[in-house]
Design a protein around this motif. Structure first.
Motif, PDB file in Angstrom:
ATOM      1  N   ALA A   5       0.834  -1.201   0.000  1.00 41.11           N
ATOM      2  CA  ALA A   5       0.000   0.000   0.000  1.00 41.11           C
ATOM      3  C   ALA A   5       0.870   1.253   0.000  1.00 41.11           C
ATOM      4  O   ALA A   5       1.883   1.322   0.678  1.00 41.11           O
ATOM      5  N   LYS A   8      -2.936   6.650   1.732  1.00 40.79           N
ATOM      6  CA  LYS A   8      -3.460   6.622   3.100  1.00 40.79           C
ATOM      7  C   LYS A   8      -4.550   5.548   3.232  1.00 40.79           C
ATOM      8  O   LYS A   8      -4.525   4.752   4.170  1.00 40.79           O
ATOM      9  N   ASP A   9      -5.480   5.511   2.290  1.00 39.92           N
ATOM     10  CA  ASP A   9      -6.557   4.521   2.331  1.00 39.92           C
ATOM     11  C   ASP A   9      -6.014   3.096   2.295  1.00 39.92           C
ATOM     12  O   ASP A   9      -6.448   2.231   3.054  1.00 39.92           O
ATOM     13  N   GLY A  10      -5.065   2.876   1.395  1.00 35.99           N
ATOM     14  CA  GLY A  10      -4.463   1.548   1.278  1.00 35.99           C
ATOM     15  C   GLY A  10      -3.763   1.150   2.565  1.00 35.99           C
ATOM     16  O   GLY A  10      -3.907   0.029   3.058  1.00 35.99           O
ATOM     17  N   ILE A  13      -6.271   0.331   5.426  1.00 30.21           N
ATOM     18  CA  ILE A  13      -6.840  -1.014   5.289  1.00 30.21           C
ATOM     19  C   ILE A  13      -5.820  -2.068   5.704  1.00 30.21           C
ATOM     20  O   ILE A  13      -6.117  -2.985   6.467  1.00 30.21           O
ATOM     21  N   LYS A  16      -5.320  -1.898   9.657  1.00 25.60           N
ATOM     22  CA  LYS A  16      -6.502  -2.403  10.386  1.00 25.60           C
ATOM     23  C   LYS A  16      -6.584  -3.911  10.227  1.00 25.60           C
ATOM     24  O   LYS A  16      -6.848  -4.640  11.167  1.00 25.60           O
ATOM     25  N   SER A  17      -6.350  -4.363   8.977  1.00 27.99           N
ATOM     26  CA  SER A  17      -6.447  -5.782   8.699  1.00 27.99           C
ATOM     27  C   SER A  17      -5.434  -6.560   9.535  1.00 27.99           C
ATOM     28  O   SER A  17      -5.757  -7.603  10.107  1.00 27.99           O
ATOM     29  N   ILE A  20      -6.679  -7.139  13.080  1.00 27.45           N
ATOM     30  CA  ILE A  20      -7.714  -8.178  13.153  1.00 27.45           C
ATOM     31  C   ILE A  20      -7.075  -9.550  12.955  1.00 27.45           C
ATOM     32  O   ILE A  20      -7.374 -10.511  13.666  1.00 27.45           O
ATOM     33  N   LYS A  24      -7.151 -12.949  15.344  1.00 26.74           N
ATOM     34  CA  LYS A  24      -7.668 -14.237  14.848  1.00 26.74           C
ATOM     35  C   LYS A  24      -6.622 -15.343  15.004  1.00 26.74           C
ATOM     36  O   LYS A  24      -6.941 -16.483  15.320  1.00 26.74           O
ATOM     37  N   VAL A  48      -2.355 -15.160   6.589  1.00 24.03           N
ATOM     38  CA  VAL A  48      -3.758 -15.052   7.027  1.00 24.03           C
ATOM     39  C   VAL A  48      -4.392 -13.794   6.436  1.00 24.03           C
ATOM     40  O   VAL A  48      -5.560 -13.803   6.034  1.00 24.03           O
ATOM     41  N   HIS A  49      -3.620 -12.733   6.341  1.00 21.58           N
ATOM     42  CA  HIS A  49      -4.086 -11.492   5.715  1.00 21.58           C
ATOM     43  C   HIS A  49      -4.461 -11.740   4.240  1.00 21.58           C
ATOM     44  O   HIS A  49      -5.482 -11.248   3.760  1.00 21.58           O
ATOM     45  N   ALA A  52      -7.555 -14.504   4.293  1.00 22.83           N
ATOM     46  CA  ALA A  52      -8.676 -14.348   5.245  1.00 22.83           C
ATOM     47  C   ALA A  52      -9.057 -15.703   5.830  1.00 22.83           C
ATOM     48  O   ALA A  52     -10.222 -15.943   6.150  1.00 22.83           O
TER      49      ALA A  52
END
Lengths: 212, 212
Positions: A5, A8-10, A13, A16-17, A20, A24, A48-49, A52
Protein backbone atom coordinates in the motif's frame (compact mmCIF):
# COMPACT_ATOMS: atom_id res chain seq x y z
CA UNK A 1 5.05 1.31 1.86
CA UNK A 2 3.50 -1.51 3.89
CA UNK A 3 1.96 -4.65 2.33
CA UNK A 4 2.08 -3.00 -1.10
CA UNK A 5 0.00 0.00 0.00
CA UNK A 6 1.23 3.50 -0.82
CA UNK A 7 -1.82 5.71 -0.21
CA UNK A 8 -3.46 6.62 3.10
CA UNK A 9 -6.56 4.52 2.33
CA UNK A 10 -4.46 1.55 1.28
CA UNK A 11 -2.30 1.82 4.39
CA UNK A 12 -5.32 2.17 6.67
CA UNK A 13 -6.84 -1.01 5.29
CA UNK A 14 -3.53 -2.90 5.53
CA UNK A 15 -2.97 -1.82 9.13
CA UNK A 16 -6.50 -2.40 10.39
CA UNK A 17 -6.45 -5.78 8.70
CA UNK A 18 -3.18 -6.72 10.40
CA UNK A 19 -4.68 -5.98 13.83
CA UNK A 20 -7.71 -8.18 13.15
CA UNK A 21 -5.46 -10.86 11.69
CA UNK A 22 -3.35 -10.89 14.85
CA UNK A 23 -6.34 -11.46 17.10
CA UNK A 24 -7.67 -14.24 14.85
CA UNK A 25 -4.30 -15.97 14.91
CA UNK A 26 -4.20 -15.77 18.72
CA UNK A 27 -7.65 -17.39 18.85
CA UNK A 28 -6.48 -20.26 16.66
CA UNK A 29 -3.09 -20.82 18.31
CA UNK A 30 -3.90 -20.11 21.98
CA UNK A 31 -0.86 -20.86 24.15
CA UNK A 32 1.09 -22.03 21.10
CA UNK A 33 1.26 -18.41 19.92
CA UNK A 34 4.43 -17.83 21.92
CA UNK A 35 6.27 -20.72 20.26
CA UNK A 36 6.88 -18.57 17.17
CA UNK A 37 9.54 -15.90 16.70
CA UNK A 38 8.48 -12.35 15.82
CA UNK A 39 9.69 -12.89 12.24
CA UNK A 40 7.80 -16.19 11.87
CA UNK A 41 4.64 -14.59 13.24
CA UNK A 42 5.01 -11.72 10.77
CA UNK A 43 5.01 -14.23 7.92
CA UNK A 44 2.02 -16.13 9.34
CA UNK A 45 0.17 -12.80 9.61
CA UNK A 46 0.84 -12.13 5.94
CA UNK A 47 -0.60 -15.51 4.96
CA UNK A 48 -3.76 -15.05 7.03
CA UNK A 49 -4.09 -11.49 5.72
CA UNK A 50 -3.86 -12.72 2.10
CA UNK A 51 -6.31 -15.59 2.49
CA UNK A 52 -8.68 -14.35 5.25
CA UNK A 53 -8.34 -17.92 6.48
CA UNK A 54 -7.14 -18.07 10.11
CA UNK A 55 -6.69 -21.84 9.87
CA UNK A 56 -3.34 -21.07 8.20
CA UNK A 57 -2.05 -20.03 11.65
CA UNK A 58 -1.73 -23.76 12.35
CA UNK A 59 -0.55 -24.75 8.89
CA UNK A 60 2.72 -22.89 8.29
CA UNK A 61 5.83 -24.91 9.17
CA UNK A 62 9.33 -23.40 9.39
CA UNK A 63 12.68 -25.12 9.65
CA UNK A 64 14.84 -23.30 12.22
CA UNK A 65 17.19 -21.63 9.76
CA UNK A 66 14.62 -20.91 7.04
CA UNK A 67 14.06 -17.19 7.56
CA UNK A 68 17.74 -16.45 8.21
CA UNK A 69 18.83 -18.30 5.07
CA UNK A 70 16.11 -16.73 2.95
CA UNK A 71 16.92 -13.20 4.13
CA UNK A 72 20.63 -13.74 3.49
CA UNK A 73 19.96 -14.98 -0.05
CA UNK A 74 17.86 -11.90 -0.85
CA UNK A 75 20.50 -9.59 0.65
CA UNK A 76 23.01 -11.25 -1.67
CA UNK A 77 20.75 -10.72 -4.68
CA UNK A 78 20.23 -14.43 -5.32
CA UNK A 79 17.43 -15.36 -7.72
CA UNK A 80 13.93 -16.48 -6.81
CA UNK A 81 12.67 -19.40 -8.92
CA UNK A 82 8.89 -19.78 -9.17
CA UNK A 83 6.57 -22.35 -10.73
CA UNK A 84 3.86 -20.14 -12.25
CA UNK A 85 3.28 -16.60 -13.54
CA UNK A 86 0.72 -15.70 -10.87
CA UNK A 87 3.36 -16.28 -8.20
CA UNK A 88 5.89 -14.22 -10.16
CA UNK A 89 3.39 -11.36 -10.53
CA UNK A 90 2.92 -11.11 -6.77
CA UNK A 91 6.52 -11.12 -5.56
CA UNK A 92 8.16 -7.71 -5.07
CA UNK A 93 11.60 -8.64 -6.43
CA UNK A 94 13.22 -8.27 -9.84
CA UNK A 95 15.53 -11.28 -10.09
CA UNK A 96 12.84 -13.93 -10.68
CA UNK A 97 12.96 -16.96 -12.98
CA UNK A 98 9.73 -18.45 -14.29
CA UNK A 99 9.98 -21.06 -17.07
CA UNK A 100 6.34 -22.20 -17.19
CA UNK A 101 5.97 -20.72 -20.68
CA UNK A 102 9.58 -21.40 -21.71
CA UNK A 103 9.81 -23.16 -25.10
CA UNK A 104 12.50 -25.56 -23.94
CA UNK A 105 10.52 -26.49 -20.82
CA UNK A 106 7.42 -27.19 -22.90
CA UNK A 107 9.49 -29.37 -25.27
CA UNK A 108 11.10 -31.27 -22.40
CA UNK A 109 7.71 -31.77 -20.72
CA UNK A 110 6.20 -33.27 -23.87
CA UNK A 111 9.24 -35.43 -24.56
CA UNK A 112 9.49 -36.85 -21.02
CA UNK A 113 5.71 -36.78 -20.39
CA UNK A 114 6.21 -34.76 -17.23
CA UNK A 115 4.50 -31.50 -16.22
CA UNK A 116 5.76 -28.19 -17.59
CA UNK A 117 6.46 -26.97 -14.06
CA UNK A 118 8.60 -30.03 -13.37
CA UNK A 119 10.53 -29.60 -16.61
CA UNK A 120 11.03 -25.93 -15.74
CA UNK A 121 12.67 -26.80 -12.42
CA UNK A 122 14.98 -29.28 -14.09
CA UNK A 123 16.11 -26.65 -16.58
CA UNK A 124 16.58 -24.04 -13.85
CA UNK A 125 18.69 -26.15 -11.52
CA UNK A 126 21.74 -23.86 -11.73
CA UNK A 127 19.61 -20.91 -10.62
CA UNK A 128 18.02 -22.99 -7.86
CA UNK A 129 21.50 -23.70 -6.48
CA UNK A 130 21.91 -20.91 -3.90
CA UNK A 131 18.57 -19.32 -4.77
CA UNK A 132 15.10 -19.35 -3.25
CA UNK A 133 12.46 -21.64 -4.75
CA UNK A 134 8.84 -20.55 -4.37
CA UNK A 135 6.21 -23.08 -5.41
CA UNK A 136 2.59 -21.93 -5.23
CA UNK A 137 0.87 -24.41 -7.45
CA UNK A 138 2.57 -27.50 -8.85
CA UNK A 139 3.32 -30.46 -6.56
CA UNK A 140 5.37 -32.01 -9.36
CA UNK A 141 7.66 -28.97 -9.40
CA UNK A 142 8.27 -29.24 -5.67
CA UNK A 143 8.93 -32.98 -5.91
CA UNK A 144 11.45 -32.32 -8.69
CA UNK A 145 13.25 -29.64 -6.63
CA UNK A 146 13.58 -32.00 -3.67
CA UNK A 147 14.92 -34.65 -6.06
CA UNK A 148 17.52 -32.20 -7.39
CA UNK A 149 18.69 -31.51 -3.81
CA UNK A 150 18.98 -35.22 -3.07
CA UNK A 151 20.35 -36.60 -6.31
CA UNK A 152 22.15 -33.74 -8.01
CA UNK A 153 23.68 -31.92 -5.05
CA UNK A 154 21.71 -28.71 -5.73
CA UNK A 155 21.49 -26.55 -2.60
CA UNK A 156 18.79 -23.87 -2.52
CA UNK A 157 19.03 -21.34 0.33
CA UNK A 158 15.32 -21.78 1.01
CA UNK A 159 12.36 -23.66 -0.46
CA UNK A 160 8.89 -22.17 0.01
CA UNK A 161 6.48 -25.05 -0.52
CA UNK A 162 2.83 -24.12 -1.01
CA UNK A 163 1.38 -26.34 -3.75
CA UNK A 164 -2.37 -26.59 -3.42
CA UNK A 165 -4.83 -29.37 -4.15
CA UNK A 166 -6.05 -32.82 -3.34
CA UNK A 167 -3.60 -34.74 -5.54
CA UNK A 168 0.06 -34.91 -4.48
CA UNK A 169 0.11 -31.44 -2.85
CA UNK A 170 0.13 -32.55 0.80
CA UNK A 171 2.56 -35.36 -0.01
CA UNK A 172 4.95 -33.08 -1.89
CA UNK A 173 5.15 -30.72 1.08
CA UNK A 174 5.71 -33.58 3.51
CA UNK A 175 8.50 -34.80 1.26
CA UNK A 176 10.00 -31.30 1.49
CA UNK A 177 9.77 -31.19 5.29
CA UNK A 178 11.37 -34.65 5.52
CA UNK A 179 14.31 -33.50 3.40
CA UNK A 180 17.46 -31.70 4.57
CA UNK A 181 16.38 -28.38 3.03
CA UNK A 182 15.60 -25.09 4.72
CA UNK A 183 11.90 -24.67 4.13
CA UNK A 184 8.72 -22.81 4.89
CA UNK A 185 5.68 -24.81 3.89
CA UNK A 186 1.94 -25.21 4.25
CA UNK A 187 0.74 -28.41 5.91
CA UNK A 188 -2.01 -30.39 4.16
CA UNK A 189 -3.91 -29.77 0.93
CA UNK A 190 -4.22 -26.01 1.26
CA UNK A 191 -1.78 -23.49 -0.19
CA UNK A 192 -1.63 -21.62 -3.47
CA UNK A 193 -0.40 -18.39 -4.95
CA UNK A 194 -1.37 -16.02 -2.10
CA UNK A 195 0.30 -18.30 0.45
CA UNK A 196 3.52 -18.64 -1.56
CA UNK A 197 3.63 -14.94 -2.40
CA UNK A 198 2.97 -13.83 1.19
CA UNK A 199 5.83 -15.92 2.49
CA UNK A 200 8.22 -14.70 -0.21
CA UNK A 201 7.29 -11.04 0.31
CA UNK A 202 7.71 -11.49 4.06
CA UNK A 203 11.27 -12.71 3.53
CA UNK A 204 11.96 -9.82 1.16
CA UNK A 205 10.56 -7.28 3.64
CA UNK A 206 12.79 -8.69 6.40
CA UNK A 207 15.84 -8.51 4.13
CA UNK A 208 15.14 -4.74 3.83
CA UNK A 209 14.78 -4.44 7.58
CA UNK A 210 11.05 -3.83 7.17
CA UNK A 211 8.32 -5.57 9.15
CA UNK A 212 7.64 -9.11 7.91
CA UNK B 1 -5.92 -28.49 -22.63
CA UNK B 2 -7.85 -28.75 -19.36
CA UNK B 3 -7.29 -26.44 -16.36
CA UNK B 4 -4.05 -25.24 -17.95
CA UNK B 5 -2.53 -28.74 -18.19
CA UNK B 6 -1.03 -29.86 -21.50
CA UNK B 7 0.97 -32.97 -20.59
CA UNK B 8 -0.27 -36.39 -19.49
CA UNK B 9 0.95 -35.91 -15.91
CA UNK B 10 -0.61 -32.46 -15.67
CA UNK B 11 -3.90 -33.72 -17.08
CA UNK B 12 -3.94 -36.74 -14.75
CA UNK B 13 -3.53 -34.48 -11.70
CA UNK B 14 -6.18 -32.02 -12.93
CA UNK B 15 -8.69 -34.80 -13.60
CA UNK B 16 -8.11 -36.77 -10.41
CA UNK B 17 -8.34 -33.54 -8.47
CA UNK B 18 -11.66 -32.65 -10.11
CA UNK B 19 -13.14 -35.99 -9.01
CA UNK B 20 -12.08 -35.46 -5.40
CA UNK B 21 -13.28 -31.86 -5.54
CA UNK B 22 -16.70 -32.98 -6.71
CA UNK B 23 -17.14 -35.37 -3.81
CA UNK B 24 -16.01 -32.73 -1.30
CA UNK B 25 -18.49 -30.22 -2.69
CA UNK B 26 -21.28 -32.78 -2.41
CA UNK B 27 -20.38 -33.34 1.25
CA UNK B 28 -20.56 -29.60 1.94
CA UNK B 29 -23.74 -28.85 -0.02
CA UNK B 30 -25.76 -32.02 0.59
CA UNK B 31 -29.23 -31.66 -0.93
CA UNK B 32 -28.43 -28.09 -2.02
CA UNK B 33 -26.06 -29.53 -4.64
CA UNK B 34 -28.91 -29.84 -7.14
CA UNK B 35 -29.81 -26.16 -6.88
CA UNK B 36 -26.88 -25.25 -9.13
CA UNK B 37 -26.70 -25.46 -12.91
CA UNK B 38 -23.98 -27.57 -14.52
CA UNK B 39 -22.13 -24.40 -15.53
CA UNK B 40 -22.34 -22.90 -12.05
CA UNK B 41 -21.10 -26.14 -10.53
CA UNK B 42 -18.18 -26.20 -12.97
CA UNK B 43 -17.13 -22.79 -11.71
CA UNK B 44 -17.52 -23.79 -8.06
CA UNK B 45 -15.37 -26.86 -8.78
CA UNK B 46 -12.66 -24.62 -10.20
CA UNK B 47 -12.65 -22.48 -7.06
CA UNK B 48 -12.43 -25.46 -4.71
CA UNK B 49 -9.75 -26.99 -6.93
CA UNK B 50 -7.68 -23.78 -6.77
CA UNK B 51 -7.97 -23.30 -3.01
CA UNK B 52 -8.34 -26.86 -1.71
CA UNK B 53 -10.96 -25.28 0.52
CA UNK B 54 -14.36 -27.02 0.18
CA UNK B 55 -16.02 -24.28 2.26
CA UNK B 56 -16.13 -22.26 -0.97
CA UNK B 57 -18.90 -24.59 -2.17
CA UNK B 58 -21.19 -22.56 0.09
CA UNK B 59 -19.61 -19.19 -0.60
CA UNK B 60 -20.01 -18.56 -4.33
CA UNK B 61 -23.09 -16.52 -5.26
CA UNK B 62 -24.36 -16.11 -8.83
CA UNK B 63 -26.97 -13.75 -10.22
CA UNK B 64 -29.19 -15.63 -12.68
CA UNK B 65 -27.80 -14.08 -15.84
CA UNK B 66 -24.16 -13.88 -14.72
CA UNK B 67 -22.66 -16.79 -16.65
CA UNK B 68 -24.68 -16.09 -19.79
CA UNK B 69 -23.66 -12.42 -19.83
CA UNK B 70 -20.03 -13.20 -19.08
CA UNK B 71 -19.80 -15.85 -21.81
CA UNK B 72 -21.39 -13.51 -24.35
CA UNK B 73 -18.95 -10.71 -23.48
CA UNK B 74 -15.98 -13.02 -24.00
CA UNK B 75 -17.40 -14.33 -27.28
CA UNK B 76 -17.65 -10.69 -28.40
CA UNK B 77 -14.02 -10.05 -27.45
CA UNK B 78 -14.91 -7.53 -24.72
CA UNK B 79 -12.09 -6.59 -22.34
CA UNK B 80 -11.50 -7.98 -18.86
CA UNK B 81 -10.56 -5.33 -16.30
CA UNK B 82 -8.64 -6.54 -13.23
CA UNK B 83 -7.42 -4.93 -10.03
CA UNK B 84 -3.97 -6.49 -9.62
CA UNK B 85 -1.19 -8.13 -11.62
CA UNK B 86 -1.53 -11.53 -9.96
CA UNK B 87 -5.10 -11.75 -11.23
CA UNK B 88 -4.01 -10.70 -14.71
CA UNK B 89 -1.25 -13.32 -14.73
CA UNK B 90 -3.72 -16.12 -14.05
CA UNK B 91 -6.42 -15.35 -16.59
CA UNK B 92 -6.17 -17.08 -19.97
CA UNK B 93 -7.25 -14.15 -22.13
CA UNK B 94 -5.36 -11.47 -24.02
CA UNK B 95 -7.60 -8.42 -23.86
CA UNK B 96 -6.96 -7.54 -20.19
CA UNK B 97 -6.61 -4.10 -18.62
CA UNK B 98 -4.65 -3.71 -15.38
CA UNK B 99 -3.81 -0.16 -14.24
CA UNK B 100 -2.40 -0.93 -10.78
CA UNK B 101 1.05 0.24 -11.90
CA UNK B 102 -0.27 2.90 -14.30
CA UNK B 103 1.39 6.31 -13.75
CA UNK B 104 -1.85 8.20 -14.09
CA UNK B 105 -3.62 5.92 -11.61
CA UNK B 106 -0.81 6.37 -9.08
CA UNK B 107 -1.00 10.17 -9.52
CA UNK B 108 -4.78 10.19 -9.15
CA UNK B 109 -4.58 7.96 -6.07
CA UNK B 110 -2.11 10.28 -4.36
CA UNK B 111 -4.04 13.40 -5.34
CA UNK B 112 -7.42 12.09 -4.17
CA UNK B 113 -6.00 10.04 -1.29
CA UNK B 114 -7.74 6.93 -2.55
CA UNK B 115 -6.23 3.51 -3.25
CA UNK B 116 -4.40 2.85 -6.50
CA UNK B 117 -6.87 0.08 -7.36
CA UNK B 118 -9.79 2.49 -6.92
CA UNK B 119 -8.12 5.15 -9.06
CA UNK B 120 -7.44 2.49 -11.71
CA UNK B 121 -11.14 1.58 -11.95
CA UNK B 122 -12.12 5.23 -12.30
CA UNK B 123 -9.67 5.68 -15.17
CA UNK B 124 -10.82 2.46 -16.84
CA UNK B 125 -14.55 3.19 -16.78
CA UNK B 126 -14.90 3.21 -20.58
CA UNK B 127 -13.40 -0.28 -20.74
CA UNK B 128 -15.58 -1.44 -17.85
CA UNK B 129 -18.67 -0.41 -19.82
CA UNK B 130 -19.58 -3.65 -21.61
CA UNK B 131 -16.59 -5.52 -20.24
CA UNK B 132 -15.99 -7.98 -17.42
CA UNK B 133 -14.55 -6.70 -14.15
CA UNK B 134 -12.55 -9.19 -12.09
CA UNK B 135 -11.55 -8.06 -8.59
CA UNK B 136 -9.37 -10.45 -6.61
CA UNK B 137 -7.93 -8.22 -3.97
CA UNK B 138 -9.05 -4.63 -3.44
CA UNK B 139 -12.44 -3.92 -1.78
CA UNK B 140 -12.03 -0.24 -2.69
CA UNK B 141 -11.83 -1.15 -6.39
CA UNK B 142 -15.05 -3.14 -6.19
CA UNK B 143 -16.81 -0.34 -4.30
CA UNK B 144 -15.71 2.12 -6.98
CA UNK B 145 -16.98 -0.12 -9.79
CA UNK B 146 -20.40 -0.42 -8.14
CA UNK B 147 -20.43 3.38 -7.73
CA UNK B 148 -19.66 3.81 -11.45
CA UNK B 149 -22.62 1.58 -12.32
CA UNK B 150 -24.93 3.55 -10.03
CA UNK B 151 -23.78 7.10 -10.59
CA UNK B 152 -22.17 7.17 -14.01
CA UNK B 153 -24.37 4.78 -15.96
CA UNK B 154 -21.49 2.35 -16.64
CA UNK B 155 -22.80 -1.12 -17.49
CA UNK B 156 -20.34 -4.02 -17.18
CA UNK B 157 -21.51 -7.35 -18.62
CA UNK B 158 -20.35 -9.12 -15.46
CA UNK B 159 -18.58 -8.27 -12.22
CA UNK B 160 -16.56 -11.00 -10.51
CA UNK B 161 -16.19 -9.89 -6.91
CA UNK B 162 -13.60 -11.72 -4.82
CA UNK B 163 -11.79 -9.17 -2.65
CA UNK B 164 -10.25 -10.84 0.38
CA UNK B 165 -9.66 -9.68 3.93
CA UNK B 166 -11.16 -8.57 7.19
CA UNK B 167 -11.57 -4.88 6.31
CA UNK B 168 -14.27 -3.90 3.82
CA UNK B 169 -14.02 -7.11 1.73
CA UNK B 170 -17.26 -8.76 2.91
CA UNK B 171 -19.09 -5.41 2.80
CA UNK B 172 -17.87 -4.61 -0.72
CA UNK B 173 -19.19 -7.92 -2.01
CA UNK B 174 -22.52 -7.45 -0.27
CA UNK B 175 -22.76 -4.03 -1.88
CA UNK B 176 -22.17 -5.74 -5.23
CA UNK B 177 -24.88 -8.35 -4.64
CA UNK B 178 -27.33 -5.64 -3.58
CA UNK B 179 -26.73 -3.73 -6.80
CA UNK B 180 -28.37 -4.26 -10.18
CA UNK B 181 -25.26 -5.81 -11.74
CA UNK B 182 -24.71 -9.32 -13.05
CA UNK B 183 -22.23 -10.79 -10.62
CA UNK B 184 -20.41 -13.83 -9.35
CA UNK B 185 -19.01 -13.22 -5.89
CA UNK B 186 -17.58 -14.82 -2.77
CA UNK B 187 -19.60 -14.40 0.41
CA UNK B 188 -17.77 -13.20 3.54
CA UNK B 189 -14.12 -12.32 4.15
CA UNK B 190 -12.60 -15.04 2.00
CA UNK B 191 -11.64 -14.62 -1.64
CA UNK B 192 -8.44 -13.62 -3.40
CA UNK B 193 -6.55 -14.15 -6.60
CA UNK B 194 -7.20 -17.91 -7.05
CA UNK B 195 -10.93 -17.42 -6.50
CA UNK B 196 -11.17 -14.51 -8.95
CA UNK B 197 -9.00 -16.25 -11.53
CA UNK B 198 -10.88 -19.56 -11.31
CA UNK B 199 -14.20 -17.85 -11.92
CA UNK B 200 -12.83 -15.84 -14.86
CA UNK B 201 -11.18 -18.87 -16.46
CA UNK B 202 -14.41 -20.84 -16.00
CA UNK B 203 -16.31 -18.20 -17.96
CA UNK B 204 -13.62 -18.19 -20.65
CA UNK B 205 -13.69 -21.99 -20.93
CA UNK B 206 -17.49 -21.93 -21.33
CA UNK B 207 -17.21 -19.27 -24.04
CA UNK B 208 -15.01 -21.72 -25.98
CA UNK B 209 -17.53 -24.50 -25.42
CA UNK B 210 -15.08 -26.21 -23.07
CA UNK B 211 -15.96 -27.57 -19.65
CA UNK B 212 -16.23 -24.83 -17.00
Amino acid sequence: MFMGAITKDGLDIAEKSREIVKSKIKEVLNEKYDEYTKEQMGIIERVVHATADPEYAKLIAFTDDAIKNGVEAIKNGKPIIVDISMVQAGIRYDNIYNYIKNEEAIKLAKKEQITRAEAAMRLLKDKIDGGIVVIGNAPTALIEVVRLTKEENIKPALIVGAPVGFVKAAESKELLRNSENSSISAIGSKGGTPVAVSIANGIIALSRNEKA
